[in-house]
Design a protein around this motif. Structure first.
Motif, PDB file in Angstrom:
ATOM      1  N   LEU A 122       0.809  -1.218   0.000  1.00  0.00           N
ATOM      2  CA  LEU A 122       0.000   0.000   0.000  1.00  0.00           C
ATOM      3  C   LEU A 122       0.839   1.263   0.000  1.00  0.00           C
ATOM      4  O   LEU A 122       0.507   2.236  -0.697  1.00  0.00           O
ATOM      5  CB  LEU A 122      -0.925   0.004   1.220  1.00  0.00           C
ATOM      6  N   VAL A 123       1.911   1.277   0.782  1.00  0.00           N
ATOM      7  CA  VAL A 123       2.673   2.504   0.990  1.00  0.00           C
ATOM      8  C   VAL A 123       3.990   2.489   0.232  1.00  0.00           C
ATOM      9  O   VAL A 123       4.230   3.322  -0.653  1.00  0.00           O
ATOM     10  CB  VAL A 123       2.919   2.741   2.496  1.00  0.00           C
ATOM     11  N   GLY A 132       3.243   1.605  -3.250  1.00  0.00           N
ATOM     12  CA  GLY A 132       2.009   2.222  -3.709  1.00  0.00           C
ATOM     13  C   GLY A 132       2.092   3.740  -3.706  1.00  0.00           C
ATOM     14  O   GLY A 132       2.349   4.368  -4.731  1.00  0.00           O
ATOM     15  N   THR A 133       1.865   4.336  -2.535  1.00  0.00           N
ATOM     16  CA  THR A 133       1.834   5.799  -2.488  1.00  0.00           C
ATOM     17  C   THR A 133       3.188   6.435  -2.750  1.00  0.00           C
ATOM     18  O   THR A 133       3.253   7.528  -3.327  1.00  0.00           O
ATOM     19  CB  THR A 133       1.293   6.303  -1.138  1.00  0.00           C
ATOM     20  N   TYR A 134       4.286   5.795  -2.305  1.00  0.00           N
ATOM     21  CA  TYR A 134       5.612   6.372  -2.583  1.00  0.00           C
ATOM     22  C   TYR A 134       5.745   6.745  -4.060  1.00  0.00           C
ATOM     23  O   TYR A 134       5.978   7.914  -4.387  1.00  0.00           O
ATOM     24  CB  TYR A 134       6.722   5.376  -2.238  1.00  0.00           C
ATOM     25  N   SER A 193      -1.255  14.058  -6.906  1.00  0.00           N
ATOM     26  CA  SER A 193      -0.673  14.291  -5.578  1.00  0.00           C
ATOM     27  C   SER A 193      -1.521  15.275  -4.780  1.00  0.00           C
ATOM     28  O   SER A 193      -1.688  15.120  -3.567  1.00  0.00           O
ATOM     29  CB  SER A 193       0.766  14.796  -5.698  1.00  0.00           C
ATOM     30  N   LEU A 200      -5.779  12.508   2.364  1.00  0.00           N
ATOM     31  CA  LEU A 200      -5.076  12.041   3.557  1.00  0.00           C
ATOM     32  C   LEU A 200      -5.126  13.067   4.682  1.00  0.00           C
ATOM     33  O   LEU A 200      -5.205  12.698   5.863  1.00  0.00           O
ATOM     34  CB  LEU A 200      -3.637  11.688   3.196  1.00  0.00           C
ATOM     35  N   GLY A 227      -4.369  13.325  -3.459  1.00  0.00           N
ATOM     36  CA  GLY A 227      -3.920  12.462  -2.382  1.00  0.00           C
ATOM     37  C   GLY A 227      -3.679  13.227  -1.095  1.00  0.00           C
ATOM     38  O   GLY A 227      -4.067  12.776   0.003  1.00  0.00           O
ATOM     39  N   TYR A 266       3.475   6.367  -6.786  1.00  0.00           N
ATOM     40  CA  TYR A 266       2.335   6.799  -7.590  1.00  0.00           C
ATOM     41  C   TYR A 266       1.758   8.139  -7.147  1.00  0.00           C
ATOM     42  O   TYR A 266       1.278   8.910  -7.982  1.00  0.00           O
ATOM     43  CB  TYR A 266       1.264   5.718  -7.597  1.00  0.00           C
ATOM     44  N   LEU A 267       1.778   8.434  -5.855  1.00  0.00           N
ATOM     45  CA  LEU A 267       1.311   9.731  -5.381  1.00  0.00           C
ATOM     46  C   LEU A 267       2.449  10.731  -5.221  1.00  0.00           C
ATOM     47  O   LEU A 267       2.328  11.890  -5.611  1.00  0.00           O
ATOM     48  CB  LEU A 267       0.578   9.584  -4.042  1.00  0.00           C
ATOM     49  N   TRP A 268       3.556  10.264  -4.658  1.00  0.00           N
ATOM     50  CA  TRP A 268       4.611  11.200  -4.267  1.00  0.00           C
ATOM     51  C   TRP A 268       5.790  11.214  -5.235  1.00  0.00           C
ATOM     52  O   TRP A 268       6.717  11.999  -5.056  1.00  0.00           O
ATOM     53  CB  TRP A 268       5.085  10.903  -2.843  1.00  0.00           C
TER      54      TRP A 268
END
Length: 222
Positions: free
Chosen positions: A27-28, A31-33, A172, A179, A175, A35-37
């Motif tokens: 997930l993180v 995932g977020t590392y 981003s 969050l 996201g 794709y979001l950040w």
């Protein structure tokens, strides 16, 4: 990243042992590392590898599942792990059991239960954006406590997602809003300028790299 470290009760409750143990990497980290950040996990992992050396006394604040230090895989460390969520500490402590880590159930904004000048390396990786505070100036006690436990010449390294001073994308921004609205993050006011100022005020030889929306830094204790 451990969203429980000095973060809201909502964020702390969201991370339970099963989710951390079985889902955190997917997930993180994977995932977020990216794709979001916009920051592949290898940048954060390489930061750990750069600053953590054989035989060091290391404090990791918000260790999540302990995955980065697990991959660094030094033969010998005097390891300390700090988090407000005892379940998170249990998961990380189990993964890193070969070091017999000392577990500190403590909020990073409060004084650390450690002796001054007792640590070679402090790592605050993907945590600061979860710490409560309107901006990084409001979170300054974390930097003060870290400076207090580091030995002169010791290393402070970390990474955080910023809202200002880095290039954002539509994804981003969405996201960050989600969050922050849900209480997992608290970084609406976190900026690159404030991060640079906070680090330079307390540490020498500060270096900050920007990868996507993430700032990665190193500094030397005075």
């Amino acid at each position: 990243m451990s969203p429980s470290t000095a973060s809201s009760p909502t964020a702390s409750a969201w991370w339970n042992p099963t989710l951390v143990d079985r889902g955190y990497q997917a997930l993180v980290v994977h995932g977020t590392y990216p794709y979001l950040w916009g920051c592949n996990y290898r940048y954060v992992l390489d930061l750990h590898r750069e600053v953590v050396h054989e035989g060091d006394t290391v404090l990791e604040i918000g260790p999540a599942d302990g995955g980065h230090l697990h991959r660094v895989d030094r033969d010998k460390l005097d390891l300390h792990l700090m988090d407000t969520n005892p379940d998170m500490l249990k998961v990380a402590g189990a993964r890193l059991a070969r070091y017999a880590p000392t577990l500190h159930h403590n909020d990073a904004t409060r004084p650390f239960p450690m002796e001054e000048n007792s640590v070679d390396v402090v790592v605050l990786s993907m945590v600061l954006h979860c710490v409560r505070g309107s901006d990084l100036k409001a979170k300054s006690s974390v930097f003060d406590h870290i400076a207090g436990v580091l030995r002169p010449g010791g290393t402070f390294a970390g990474a955080t997602v910023l809202s200002h001073g880095v290039r954002q994308t539509a994804l981003s921004r969405a996201g960050l809003k989600l969050l922050n609205d849900r209480g997992v993050f608290d970084n609406r006011g976190d900026s690159l300028d404030d991060l640079r100022a906070a680090l330079r005020e307390r540490f020498d030889d500060v270096e900050i790299d920007i990868v996507g929306r993430v700032a990665l830094w190193r500094g030397v204790a005075r």
